[in-house]
Motif scaffolding. Sequence first.
Motif, PDB file in Angstrom:
ATOM      1  N   ALA A  68      65.188  69.794  69.750  1.00  0.00           N
ATOM      2  CA  ALA A  68      64.274  69.001  70.565  1.00  0.00           C
ATOM      3  C   ALA A  68      65.041  68.323  71.690  1.00  0.00           C
ATOM      4  N   THR A  69      64.388  68.207  72.850  1.00  0.00           N
ATOM      5  CA  THR A  69      65.009  67.578  74.002  1.00  0.00           C
ATOM      6  C   THR A  69      63.956  66.845  74.824  1.00  0.00           C
ATOM      7  N   HIS A  70      64.395  65.804  75.507  1.00  0.00           N
ATOM      8  CA  HIS A  70      63.540  65.059  76.422  1.00  0.00           C
ATOM      9  C   HIS A  70      63.746  65.563  77.852  1.00  0.00           C
ATOM     10  N   SER A  71      64.690  66.480  78.038  1.00  0.00           N
ATOM     11  CA  SER A  71      64.995  67.034  79.361  1.00  0.00           C
ATOM     12  C   SER A  71      64.256  68.359  79.543  1.00  0.00           C
ATOM     13  N   LEU A  72      63.321  68.373  80.479  1.00  0.00           N
ATOM     14  CA  LEU A  72      62.580  69.606  80.747  1.00  0.00           C
ATOM     15  C   LEU A  72      63.523  70.702  81.239  1.00  0.00           C
ATOM     16  N   ALA A  73      64.467  70.345  82.086  1.00  0.00           N
ATOM     17  CA  ALA A  73      65.432  71.333  82.590  1.00  0.00           C
ATOM     18  C   ALA A  73      66.225  71.963  81.452  1.00  0.00           C
ATOM     19  N   GLU A  74      66.665  71.146  80.505  1.00  0.00           N
ATOM     20  CA  GLU A  74      67.418  71.665  79.363  1.00  0.00           C
ATOM     21  C   GLU A  74      66.554  72.583  78.494  1.00  0.00           C
ATOM     22  N   VAL A  86      51.116  72.280  76.761  1.00  0.00           N
ATOM     23  CA  VAL A  86      50.794  70.879  77.026  1.00  0.00           C
ATOM     24  C   VAL A  86      49.289  70.744  77.193  1.00  0.00           C
ATOM     25  N   PRO A  87      48.748  69.546  76.984  1.00  0.00           N
ATOM     26  CA  PRO A  87      47.317  69.341  77.205  1.00  0.00           C
ATOM     27  C   PRO A  87      46.946  69.610  78.664  1.00  0.00           C
ATOM     28  N   SER A  88      45.758  70.139  78.893  1.00  0.00           N
ATOM     29  CA  SER A  88      45.347  70.531  80.244  1.00  0.00           C
ATOM     30  C   SER A  88      45.393  69.375  81.231  1.00  0.00           C
ATOM     31  N   GLN A  89      45.134  68.155  80.797  1.00  0.00           N
ATOM     32  CA  GLN A  89      45.116  67.024  81.716  1.00  0.00           C
ATOM     33  C   GLN A  89      46.497  66.663  82.249  1.00  0.00           C
ATOM     34  N   VAL A  90      47.562  67.149  81.630  1.00  0.00           N
ATOM     35  CA  VAL A  90      48.913  66.878  82.139  1.00  0.00           C
ATOM     36  C   VAL A  90      49.633  68.148  82.596  1.00  0.00           C
ATOM     37  N   ALA A  91      48.939  69.266  82.603  1.00  0.00           N
ATOM     38  CA  ALA A  91      49.575  70.535  82.970  1.00  0.00           C
ATOM     39  C   ALA A  91      50.128  70.503  84.387  1.00  0.00           C
ATOM     40  N   ARG A  92      49.342  70.039  85.343  1.00  0.00           N
ATOM     41  CA  ARG A  92      49.792  70.028  86.737  1.00  0.00           C
ATOM     42  C   ARG A  92      51.045  69.173  86.938  1.00  0.00           C
ATOM     43  N   PRO A  93      51.059  67.916  86.469  1.00  0.00           N
ATOM     44  CA  PRO A  93      52.290  67.126  86.693  1.00  0.00           C
ATOM     45  C   PRO A  93      53.513  67.694  85.970  1.00  0.00           C
ATOM     46  N   VAL A  94      53.334  68.285  84.822  1.00  0.00           N
ATOM     47  CA  VAL A  94      54.478  68.876  84.116  1.00  0.00           C
ATOM     48  C   VAL A  94      54.994  70.084  84.879  1.00  0.00           C
ATOM     49  N   LEU A  95      54.103  70.911  85.382  1.00  0.00           N
ATOM     50  CA  LEU A  95      54.526  72.090  86.147  1.00  0.00           C
ATOM     51  C   LEU A  95      55.198  71.721  87.462  1.00  0.00           C
ATOM     52  N   GLU A  96      54.743  70.634  88.065  1.00  0.00           N
ATOM     53  CA  GLU A  96      55.365  70.211  89.332  1.00  0.00           C
ATOM     54  C   GLU A  96      56.787  69.744  89.088  1.00  0.00           C
TER      55      GLU A  96
END
Length: 96
Positions: A68-74, A86-96
Amino acid sequence: MGAENRDFSTVGVVGAGAWGTTLAHLLAEKGLSVRLWAHEVEVVETIARKQENVLFLPGVKLSAGIQATHSLAEAVDGRDFLVFAVPSQVARPVLE
């Protein structure tokens, strides 16, 4: 899926809710090296310490093959394939 048919061995799972954690667990049980990204620091810490996602999947002992990691890049760097859970309501910010 037998190991002889697999062209990949590493997976990044983006999203450590119940669904993402379950998928990460199943993939790790198949022998894949899984990095699981969680937005919540406490989720990363409890998976590392207890091999359990007590917030979203309590009572399920997770495979030792999950990191498990808190770093998306990792979580995504160098992975053979990715799972986006991820839940649809946060998909856009996570993808950005």
